[in-house]
Design a protein around this motif. Sequence first.
Motif, PDB file in Angstrom:
ATOM      1  N   PHE A 341      25.833   0.709 -46.342  1.00 18.60           N
ATOM      2  CA  PHE A 341      24.445   0.790 -46.238  1.00 18.60           C
ATOM      3  C   PHE A 341      23.733   0.555 -47.580  1.00 18.60           C
ATOM      4  CE2 PHE A 341      25.474   4.617 -43.073  1.00 18.60           C
ATOM      5  CZ  PHE A 341      25.638   3.767 -42.026  1.00 18.60           C
ATOM      6  N   ASP A 342      24.160  -0.421 -48.238  1.00 14.31           N
ATOM      7  CA  ASP A 342      23.649  -0.902 -49.654  1.00 14.31           C
ATOM      8  C   ASP A 342      22.650  -1.906 -49.571  1.00 14.31           C
ATOM      9  OD1 ASP A 342      26.327  -3.231 -50.723  1.00 14.31           O
ATOM     10  OD2 ASP A 342      24.961  -3.214 -48.846  1.00 14.31           O
ATOM     11  N   GLY A 343      22.062  -2.301 -48.334  1.00 16.36           N
ATOM     12  CA  GLY A 343      21.180  -3.128 -48.205  1.00 16.36           C
ATOM     13  C   GLY A 343      21.531  -4.794 -48.318  1.00 16.36           C
ATOM     14  N   LYS A 344      22.740  -4.924 -48.348  1.00 18.82           N
ATOM     15  CA  LYS A 344      23.178  -6.324 -48.219  1.00 18.82           C
ATOM     16  C   LYS A 344      22.985  -6.850 -46.610  1.00 18.82           C
ATOM     17  CE  LYS A 344      26.374  -6.053 -51.975  1.00 18.82           C
ATOM     18  NZ  LYS A 344      28.016  -6.407 -52.321  1.00 18.82           N
ATOM     19  N   ALA A 345      22.511  -8.076 -46.498  1.00 15.89           N
ATOM     20  CA  ALA A 345      22.327  -8.633 -45.214  1.00 15.89           C
ATOM     21  C   ALA A 345      23.494  -8.870 -44.586  1.00 15.89           C
ATOM     22  CB  ALA A 345      21.293 -10.020 -45.518  1.00 15.89           C
ATOM     23  N   GLU A 346      23.272  -9.021 -43.042  1.00 15.13           N
ATOM     24  CA  GLU A 346      24.243  -9.442 -42.362  1.00 15.13           C
ATOM     25  C   GLU A 346      24.513 -10.677 -42.531  1.00 15.13           C
ATOM     26  OE1 GLU A 346      24.221  -7.886 -38.065  1.00 15.13           O
ATOM     27  OE2 GLU A 346      22.307  -6.948 -38.593  1.00 15.13           O
ATOM     28  N   ASP A 347      25.544 -11.491 -42.232  1.00 14.70           N
ATOM     29  CA  ASP A 347      25.868 -12.829 -42.262  1.00 14.70           C
ATOM     30  C   ASP A 347      24.665 -13.734 -41.471  1.00 14.70           C
ATOM     31  OD1 ASP A 347      27.014 -14.002 -39.695  1.00 14.70           O
ATOM     32  OD2 ASP A 347      28.089 -12.040 -40.030  1.00 14.70           O
ATOM     33  N   SER A 348      24.423 -14.774 -42.131  1.00 13.18           N
ATOM     34  CA  SER A 348      23.153 -15.608 -41.722  1.00 13.18           C
ATOM     35  C   SER A 348      23.376 -16.073 -40.521  1.00 13.18           C
ATOM     36  CB  SER A 348      22.859 -16.636 -42.881  1.00 13.18           C
ATOM     37  OG  SER A 348      22.818 -16.250 -44.243  1.00 13.18           O
ATOM     38  N   ASP A 349      24.535 -16.326 -40.231  1.00 18.41           N
ATOM     39  CA  ASP A 349      24.870 -17.022 -38.636  1.00 18.41           C
ATOM     40  C   ASP A 349      24.354 -15.790 -37.549  1.00 18.41           C
ATOM     41  OD1 ASP A 349      27.850 -18.597 -39.429  1.00 18.41           O
ATOM     42  OD2 ASP A 349      25.625 -19.418 -39.719  1.00 18.41           O
ATOM     43  N   GLN A 350      24.617 -14.588 -38.129  1.00 15.84           N
ATOM     44  CA  GLN A 350      24.307 -13.511 -37.211  1.00 15.84           C
ATOM     45  C   GLN A 350      22.875 -13.498 -36.998  1.00 15.84           C
ATOM     46  OE1 GLN A 350      27.175 -13.195 -35.460  1.00 15.84           O
ATOM     47  NE2 GLN A 350      26.454 -11.030 -34.857  1.00 15.84           N
ATOM     48  N   LEU A 351      22.055 -13.505 -38.138  1.00 15.49           N
ATOM     49  CA  LEU A 351      20.646 -13.203 -38.064  1.00 15.49           C
ATOM     50  C   LEU A 351      19.886 -14.602 -37.388  1.00 15.49           C
ATOM     51  CD1 LEU A 351      20.146 -11.806 -41.616  1.00 15.49           C
ATOM     52  CD2 LEU A 351      19.762 -10.761 -39.340  1.00 15.49           C
ATOM     53  N   TRP A 352      20.528 -15.494 -37.676  1.00 15.43           N
ATOM     54  CA  TRP A 352      19.760 -16.843 -36.969  1.00 15.43           C
ATOM     55  C   TRP A 352      20.025 -16.766 -35.531  1.00 15.43           C
ATOM     56  CZ3 TRP A 352      22.568 -20.578 -40.790  1.00 15.43           C
ATOM     57  CH2 TRP A 352      21.926 -20.590 -42.075  1.00 15.43           C
ATOM     58  N   LYS A 353      21.516 -16.173 -35.115  1.00  5.93           N
ATOM     59  CA  LYS A 353      21.734 -16.186 -33.772  1.00  5.93           C
ATOM     60  C   LYS A 353      20.717 -15.071 -33.054  1.00  5.93           C
ATOM     61  CE  LYS A 353      25.276 -14.941 -30.418  1.00  5.93           C
ATOM     62  NZ  LYS A 353      26.762 -14.321 -30.327  1.00  5.93           N
ATOM     63  N   LEU A 354      20.231 -14.153 -33.793  1.00  7.18           N
ATOM     64  CA  LEU A 354      19.467 -13.054 -33.399  1.00  7.18           C
ATOM     65  C   LEU A 354      17.845 -13.535 -32.996  1.00  7.18           C
ATOM     66  CD1 LEU A 354      19.403 -10.119 -32.276  1.00  7.18           C
ATOM     67  CD2 LEU A 354      18.645  -9.664 -34.697  1.00  7.18           C
ATOM     68  N   ALA A 355      17.658 -14.439 -34.122  1.00  7.43           N
ATOM     69  CA  ALA A 355      16.338 -14.836 -34.083  1.00  7.43           C
ATOM     70  C   ALA A 355      16.081 -16.006 -32.782  1.00  7.43           C
ATOM     71  CB  ALA A 355      15.870 -15.500 -35.318  1.00  7.43           C
ATOM     72  N   SER A 356      17.324 -16.830 -32.713  1.00  3.82           N
ATOM     73  CA  SER A 356      17.260 -17.687 -31.706  1.00  3.82           C
ATOM     74  C   SER A 356      16.989 -17.197 -30.257  1.00  3.82           C
ATOM     75  CB  SER A 356      18.378 -18.589 -31.871  1.00  3.82           C
ATOM     76  OG  SER A 356      18.476 -19.282 -32.970  1.00  3.82           O
ATOM     77  N   GLU A 357      17.951 -16.209 -30.024  1.00  2.00           N
ATOM     78  CA  GLU A 357      17.770 -15.569 -28.985  1.00  2.00           C
ATOM     79  C   GLU A 357      16.537 -15.102 -28.565  1.00  2.00           C
ATOM     80  OE1 GLU A 357      22.421 -13.775 -28.641  1.00  2.00           O
ATOM     81  OE2 GLU A 357      21.019 -12.616 -29.041  1.00  2.00           O
ATOM     82  N   ASN A 358      15.972 -14.561 -29.550  1.00  2.00           N
ATOM     83  CA  ASN A 358      14.422 -13.916 -29.197  1.00  2.00           C
ATOM     84  C   ASN A 358      13.496 -14.977 -28.999  1.00  2.00           C
ATOM     85  OD1 ASN A 358      14.239 -10.838 -29.538  1.00  2.00           O
ATOM     86  ND2 ASN A 358      15.906 -11.483 -31.104  1.00  2.00           N
ATOM     87  N   LEU A 359      13.698 -16.260 -29.761  1.00  2.00           N
ATOM     88  CA  LEU A 359      12.808 -17.252 -29.471  1.00  2.00           C
ATOM     89  C   LEU A 359      13.077 -18.082 -28.049  1.00  2.00           C
ATOM     90  CD1 LEU A 359      12.599 -18.701 -33.071  1.00  2.00           C
ATOM     91  CD2 LEU A 359      10.719 -17.756 -31.550  1.00  2.00           C
ATOM     92  N   GLY A 360      14.426 -18.113 -27.700  1.00  2.00           N
ATOM     93  CA  GLY A 360      14.642 -18.764 -26.468  1.00  2.00           C
ATOM     94  C   GLY A 360      14.988 -20.181 -26.840  1.00  2.00           C
ATOM     95  N   HIS A 361      14.964 -20.575 -28.291  1.00  2.00           N
ATOM     96  CA  HIS A 361      15.505 -21.876 -28.823  1.00  2.00           C
ATOM     97  C   HIS A 361      16.404 -21.584 -29.777  1.00  2.00           C
ATOM     98  CE1 HIS A 361      13.149 -24.262 -25.910  1.00  2.00           C
ATOM     99  NE2 HIS A 361      12.183 -23.245 -26.125  1.00  2.00           N
ATOM    100  N   THR A 362      17.170 -22.615 -30.136  1.00  2.00           N
ATOM    101  CA  THR A 362      18.428 -22.754 -31.353  1.00  2.00           C
ATOM    102  C   THR A 362      17.451 -22.975 -32.794  1.00  2.00           C
ATOM    103  OG1 THR A 362      20.071 -23.138 -29.734  1.00  2.00           O
ATOM    104  CG2 THR A 362      20.493 -23.463 -32.239  1.00  2.00           C
ATOM    105  N   ILE A 363      17.616 -22.135 -33.530  1.00  2.00           N
ATOM    106  CA  ILE A 363      17.212 -22.321 -34.936  1.00  2.00           C
ATOM    107  C   ILE A 363      18.388 -23.178 -35.707  1.00  2.00           C
ATOM    108  CG2 ILE A 363      16.121 -21.700 -36.775  1.00  2.00           C
ATOM    109  CD1 ILE A 363      15.106 -19.299 -35.280  1.00  2.00           C
ATOM    110  N   SER A 364      18.143 -24.525 -36.029  1.00  2.00           N
ATOM    111  CA  SER A 364      19.317 -25.070 -36.788  1.00  2.00           C
ATOM    112  C   SER A 364      19.260 -24.586 -38.102  1.00  2.00           C
ATOM    113  CB  SER A 364      19.047 -26.497 -36.534  1.00  2.00           C
ATOM    114  OG  SER A 364      17.985 -26.901 -37.383  1.00  2.00           O
ATOM    115  N   SER A 365      20.348 -24.588 -38.863  1.00  2.00           N
ATOM    116  CA  SER A 365      20.390 -24.174 -40.205  1.00  2.00           C
ATOM    117  C   SER A 365      19.565 -25.129 -41.270  1.00  2.00           C
ATOM    118  CB  SER A 365      21.899 -24.306 -40.858  1.00  2.00           C
ATOM    119  OG  SER A 365      22.507 -25.349 -40.632  1.00  2.00           O
TER     120      SER A 365
END
Length: 406
Positions: A341-365
């Motif tokens: 719980f030290d505040g380090k982010a989850e890996d970027s791919d997981q966060l992009w995937k989560l954001a893409s799912e909420n938008l309904g479109h893929t966000i490219s790197s």
Amino acid sequence: MSNSTMTTTTTTTMGKIIWPPDSVRGMRDLNRDLFRRIVRIPFVVTDINNIDTVGQLLRPYFLKINQFKPIQEYESSSSNEKRKIFLNPDHSELFESLISDLIEHQFLCRLTKTTEEFIGHEEIELKYEHFNHLTIFRSIFDHNNESSDNSNPDFSLSGFSTIGHIIHLNLRENLLPYKKLIGQVLLDKIKGCRLVVNKIDIIDTKYRNFAMETLASDDDPSVTTVVDTTECNVRFRFDFADVYWNPRLSHERTLILKKLNREIDHVYDVFAGVGPFAVTAAKLRKCQCLANDLNPASYRWLKENVQLNKVEHLVRCFNQDGREFIRNQVKEDLIKQIQSFDGKAEDSDQLWKLASENLGHTISSDNIEELHEVRKVAPNKLMYRLSFRIDKNILYGRTFNNDSDD
């Protein structure tokens, strides 16, 4: 104690009719026959159609003793069905005026057609079976009580603990001469009781258990000190003779359990016993727990209770000195939890995937501008800001051909 004091106490107690006879006072060896007493009990009769109204008004004055029904059928030559209601003679001064009102409003029946009598009397024999344990103890011990209000603490039986089929006492020295009688009465009167024990020493052993003696027990040789009990609807099994269990602490345990957050809290129970806190925290709050106890017997039953409640995936058990448990297991687990719980982010791919799912479109790197931690909402809940360039697919909500700029 002076004779005059005894006479005063006897007179006060014997003013009650529904009470054991004077012959039981000071009894040390239980003699159930000495509790027999013939008493004259008042009753009234009412038509069955009026039983609800009359019963509700007279209920506070019913004759309430064990194994006796205050409302019974009344033999009558009349074609109308009637009921007989027995009243406590010790309350006669309280219900006399009420009965007069019931007679006036014709809710009660005359006992015979030839008289104006509405209150009858019937002799019944009170027995040991009719009295509860509190009445029995007071009738036996009150002869020692020097105060008329029965408040002498030296000769009052303090509360007892019920653990499964065992009743556990901690008798004062003044009551020790009566201990066998006390045990037998509780065995007779408390439902589910099969064994009565008394603590005979303070808790000063390494393993926090205590010596105890048996005061009364069922004749069944299968009755042992191994009990099954529940706390907060969680099941526990253990040998009461070998472990420490105090049901009076259940309220304190419940208060702490209510504060636990199953999402973030981890439990470190240094002196877990057989698991009343750790197992319950895992079972009801779904918390990860490390539970430890030095007593090998407690450790054995702790593991069994973990299995009994199917929380092996949440509770790890240890049999160590409390200091070593804190220095090693607790320390290691705390470091592990802090790092996770030290505040380090989850890996970027997981966060992009989560954001893409909420938008309904893929966000490219290629379109990612920045990934920034905003703050900790909770120790294991982080808020992030994801900044990215909006392409045509996201802006218009549809897919475009790469060759077209329309």
